[in-house]
Design a protein around this motif. Structure first.
Motif, PDB file in Angstrom:
ATOM      1  N   ARG A   5     -39.219   2.561  14.296  1.00  0.00           N
ATOM      2  CA  ARG A   5     -40.502   2.601  14.999  1.00  0.00           C
ATOM      3  C   ARG A   5     -40.305   2.884  16.482  1.00  0.00           C
ATOM      4  N   VAL A   6     -39.410   2.157  17.116  1.00  0.00           N
ATOM      5  CA  VAL A   6     -39.181   2.334  18.552  1.00  0.00           C
ATOM      6  C   VAL A   6     -38.620   3.720  18.845  1.00  0.00           C
ATOM      7  N   ALA A   7     -37.645   4.156  18.047  1.00  0.00           N
ATOM      8  CA  ALA A   7     -37.036   5.468  18.284  1.00  0.00           C
ATOM      9  C   ALA A   7     -38.044   6.589  18.068  1.00  0.00           C
ATOM     10  N   ALA A   8     -38.874   6.482  17.025  1.00  0.00           N
ATOM     11  CA  ALA A   8     -39.846   7.539  16.738  1.00  0.00           C
ATOM     12  C   ALA A   8     -40.909   7.629  17.819  1.00  0.00           C
ATOM     13  N   ILE A   9     -41.477   6.493  18.202  1.00  0.00           N
ATOM     14  CA  ILE A   9     -42.536   6.522  19.217  1.00  0.00           C
ATOM     15  C   ILE A   9     -41.974   6.955  20.563  1.00  0.00           C
ATOM     16  N   SER A  10     -40.806   6.450  20.938  1.00  0.00           N
ATOM     17  CA  SER A  10     -40.198   6.821  22.224  1.00  0.00           C
ATOM     18  C   SER A  10     -39.899   8.313  22.292  1.00  0.00           C
ATOM     19  N   SER A  11     -39.316   8.847  21.226  1.00  0.00           N
ATOM     20  CA  SER A  11     -38.952  10.267  21.234  1.00  0.00           C
ATOM     21  C   SER A  11     -40.185  11.158  21.228  1.00  0.00           C
ATOM     22  N   LEU A  12     -41.224  10.773  20.476  1.00  0.00           N
ATOM     23  CA  LEU A  12     -42.441  11.584  20.453  1.00  0.00           C
ATOM     24  C   LEU A  12     -43.162  11.555  21.795  1.00  0.00           C
ATOM     25  N   LEU A  13     -43.277  10.363  22.401  1.00  0.00           N
ATOM     26  CA  LEU A  13     -43.927  10.274  23.712  1.00  0.00           C
ATOM     27  C   LEU A  13     -43.137  11.041  24.763  1.00  0.00           C
ATOM     28  N   ALA A  14     -41.809  10.855  24.771  1.00  0.00           N
ATOM     29  CA  ALA A  14     -40.984  11.584  25.731  1.00  0.00           C
ATOM     30  C   ALA A  14     -41.068  13.084  25.490  1.00  0.00           C
ATOM     31  N   GLY A  15     -41.098  13.491  24.210  1.00  0.00           N
ATOM     32  CA  GLY A  15     -41.200  14.913  23.898  1.00  0.00           C
ATOM     33  C   GLY A  15     -42.523  15.504  24.342  1.00  0.00           C
ATOM     34  N   LEU A  16     -43.638  14.814  24.074  1.00  0.00           N
ATOM     35  CA  LEU A  16     -44.950  15.321  24.470  1.00  0.00           C
ATOM     36  C   LEU A  16     -45.087  15.401  25.988  1.00  0.00           C
ATOM     37  N   LEU A  17     -44.722  14.318  26.674  1.00  0.00           N
ATOM     38  CA  LEU A  17     -44.849  14.315  28.133  1.00  0.00           C
ATOM     39  C   LEU A  17     -43.883  15.307  28.779  1.00  0.00           C
ATOM     40  N   GLY A  18     -42.646  15.356  28.278  1.00  0.00           N
ATOM     41  CA  GLY A  18     -41.681  16.304  28.821  1.00  0.00           C
ATOM     42  C   GLY A  18     -42.098  17.740  28.585  1.00  0.00           C
ATOM     43  N   GLY A  19     -42.640  18.031  27.393  1.00  0.00           N
ATOM     44  CA  GLY A  19     -43.115  19.381  27.116  1.00  0.00           C
ATOM     45  C   GLY A  19     -44.298  19.764  27.993  1.00  0.00           C
ATOM     46  N   LEU A  20     -45.243  18.841  28.178  1.00  0.00           N
ATOM     47  CA  LEU A  20     -46.397  19.117  29.037  1.00  0.00           C
ATOM     48  C   LEU A  20     -45.974  19.352  30.483  1.00  0.00           C
ATOM     49  N   LEU A  21     -45.042  18.538  30.963  1.00  0.00           N
ATOM     50  CA  LEU A  21     -44.557  18.727  32.338  1.00  0.00           C
ATOM     51  C   LEU A  21     -43.809  20.053  32.484  1.00  0.00           C
ATOM     52  N   ALA A  22     -43.049  20.440  31.460  1.00  0.00           N
ATOM     53  CA  ALA A  22     -42.344  21.718  31.520  1.00  0.00           C
ATOM     54  C   ALA A  22     -43.323  22.876  31.598  1.00  0.00           C
ATOM     55  N   ILE A  23     -44.389  22.815  30.793  1.00  0.00           N
ATOM     56  CA  ILE A  23     -45.406  23.870  30.837  1.00  0.00           C
ATOM     57  C   ILE A  23     -46.119  23.869  32.184  1.00  0.00           C
ATOM     58  N   ALA A  24     -46.418  22.664  32.713  1.00  0.00           N
ATOM     59  CA  ALA A  24     -47.078  22.584  34.015  1.00  0.00           C
ATOM     60  C   ALA A  24     -46.209  23.174  35.119  1.00  0.00           C
ATOM     61  N   LEU A  25     -44.916  22.877  35.090  1.00  0.00           N
ATOM     62  CA  LEU A  25     -44.003  23.451  36.084  1.00  0.00           C
ATOM     63  C   LEU A  25     -43.904  24.967  35.927  1.00  0.00           C
ATOM     64  N   PHE A  26     -43.901  25.424  34.687  1.00  0.00           N
ATOM     65  CA  PHE A  26     -43.848  26.861  34.438  1.00  0.00           C
ATOM     66  C   PHE A  26     -45.076  27.559  35.018  1.00  0.00           C
ATOM     67  N   LEU A  27     -46.262  27.006  34.769  1.00  0.00           N
ATOM     68  CA  LEU A  27     -47.480  27.602  35.315  1.00  0.00           C
ATOM     69  C   LEU A  27     -47.506  27.508  36.834  1.00  0.00           C
ATOM     70  N   LYS A  80     -37.414   7.096  30.883  1.00  0.00           N
ATOM     71  CA  LYS A  80     -36.082   7.628  31.137  1.00  0.00           C
ATOM     72  C   LYS A  80     -35.850   8.996  30.509  1.00  0.00           C
ATOM     73  N   GLU A  81     -36.442   9.257  29.342  1.00  0.00           N
ATOM     74  CA  GLU A  81     -36.102  10.461  28.592  1.00  0.00           C
ATOM     75  C   GLU A  81     -37.051  11.626  28.830  1.00  0.00           C
ATOM     76  N   VAL A  82     -38.206  11.391  29.452  1.00  0.00           N
ATOM     77  CA  VAL A  82     -39.092  12.515  29.785  1.00  0.00           C
ATOM     78  C   VAL A  82     -38.374  13.551  30.656  1.00  0.00           C
ATOM     79  N   PRO A  83     -37.660  13.154  31.722  1.00  0.00           N
ATOM     80  CA  PRO A  83     -36.937  14.164  32.515  1.00  0.00           C
ATOM     81  C   PRO A  83     -35.871  14.910  31.719  1.00  0.00           C
ATOM     82  N   PHE A  84     -35.259  14.237  30.740  1.00  0.00           N
ATOM     83  CA  PHE A  84     -34.259  14.924  29.916  1.00  0.00           C
ATOM     84  C   PHE A  84     -34.905  16.037  29.098  1.00  0.00           C
ATOM     85  N   VAL A  85     -36.049  15.739  28.466  1.00  0.00           N
ATOM     86  CA  VAL A  85     -36.764  16.771  27.700  1.00  0.00           C
ATOM     87  C   VAL A  85     -37.181  17.908  28.630  1.00  0.00           C
ATOM     88  N   LEU A  86     -37.668  17.556  29.802  1.00  0.00           N
ATOM     89  CA  LEU A  86     -38.050  18.574  30.791  1.00  0.00           C
ATOM     90  C   LEU A  86     -36.867  19.456  31.155  1.00  0.00           C
TER      91      LEU A  86
END
Length: 294
Positions: free
Chosen positions: A68-90, A167-173
């Motif tokens: 549960r912890v690993a799934a929720i953490s990875s999904l939240l970090a993935g969503l936020l990191g992906g959104l930030l990457a797209i925002a930086l790209f734009l 901690k992991e949002v910047p890694f995904v970014l």
């Protein structure tokens, strides 16, 4: 011949030592988990440690919490990191490169903070006597600090999830943004000629390009969170603990006869990680084939 092989020969002592210690320790743990433990007089291979684990409610409770912890953490970090990457790209598409680099460095700041320190930051901020609860009580949003929800040392694991997400949002970014940065600005201009807005450009061009890297990044975060120890040990509850904490408690608090079960937990973690890696590789390759990239 010597010039080509010299770098590998120079690396051989260090590489050999690392490989010997890693695989030697893994093999020793596997033997002990299978019952070969001369220190307690056991020399016959058996599956008693694994059968005891599978029959234990503590193991299944720990496994449920870990997934549960690993799934929720990875999904939240993935969503936020992906959104930030797209925002930086734009942002890079519409502004100067210097501004983009500044925001990129700002989002990477959590990478410089050790995980143990990140855990203490979550404790200072989100406990019922922490900074946020005091701030909310002082402005009248809650009557008392004890009205603040329990987010640290809670059975669900919200404190651990908050720490790993931050901690992991910047890694995904860091994994996704360089892929998006390779998209030429001329592509955006061509898409405008054909009447595509930002939403269509992101959906039809940016997302398909970033998805393989994004999937790999989310998988790495999941595996790291699945097998990490420091933050769950600091922010988790006594029972149930995540599998690495459960293994540590069995190994240190129990007797020598409990150690095969503790090592069996680690072997199960390794096997589950390998299976997850193979599944991720399969779906990533399938995605590439479906998109016609191979």
């Amino acid at each position: 011949m010597w010039r080509k092989s010299k770098p590998y020969l120079l690396l051989l002592p260090a590489t050999g030592t690392i490989v010997l210690l890693f695989f030697g320790g893994l093999f020793d743990g596997l033997l002990k988990s299978l019952g070969y433990f001369p220190a307690i007089g056991e020399r016959q291979l058996n599956l008693d440690a694994y059968t005891n684990l599978l029959a234990s409610d503590s193991f299944w409770d720990s496994l449920e919490l870990t997934v549960r912890v690993a799934a929720i953490s990875s999904l939240l970090a993935g969503l936020l990191g992906g959104l930030l990457a797209i925002a930086l790209f734009l942002l890079n598409q519409y502004s100067e490169d210097e501004n983009s680099r500044l925001w990129h460095r700002l989002f990477q700041l959590p990478l410089t903070i050790p995980h143990l320190v990140a855990g203490y930051v979550i404790v200072l901020l989100f406990t019922q006597s922490g900074v946020i609860s005091k701030l909310l009580a002082s402005v009248g949003m809650i009557d008392e600090m004890t009205d603040f929800p329990v987010l640290v040392n809670d059975p669900f694991g919200w404190g651990i999830i908050l720490a790993y997400t931050w901690k992991e949002v910047p890694f995904v970014l860091l994994m996704v943004y360089p892929v998006l940065a390779r998209i030429q600005k001329s592509w955006r201009e061509v898409s405008r000629v054909y009447g595509a807005g930002n939403r269509n450009f992101i959906r039809e061009i940016a997302l398909p390009i970033m998805m393989p890297s994004w999937i790999i990044a989310v998988f790495i975060v999941f595996v790291f969170t699945f097998s990490a120890f420091e933050i769950p040990f600091l922010l988790g509850v006594t029972y149930p603990g995540m599998l690495p904490v459960y293994s540590f408690q069995l190994y240190t608090d129990g007797s020598l006869s409990d150690r095969p079960e503790a090592l069996a937990v680690n072997i199960i973690l390794v096997l589950m990680t390998i299976c997850l890696g193979l599944a991720t590789y399969y779906f990533s390759k399938r995605w590439n084939v479906m998109k016609g990239w191979e």
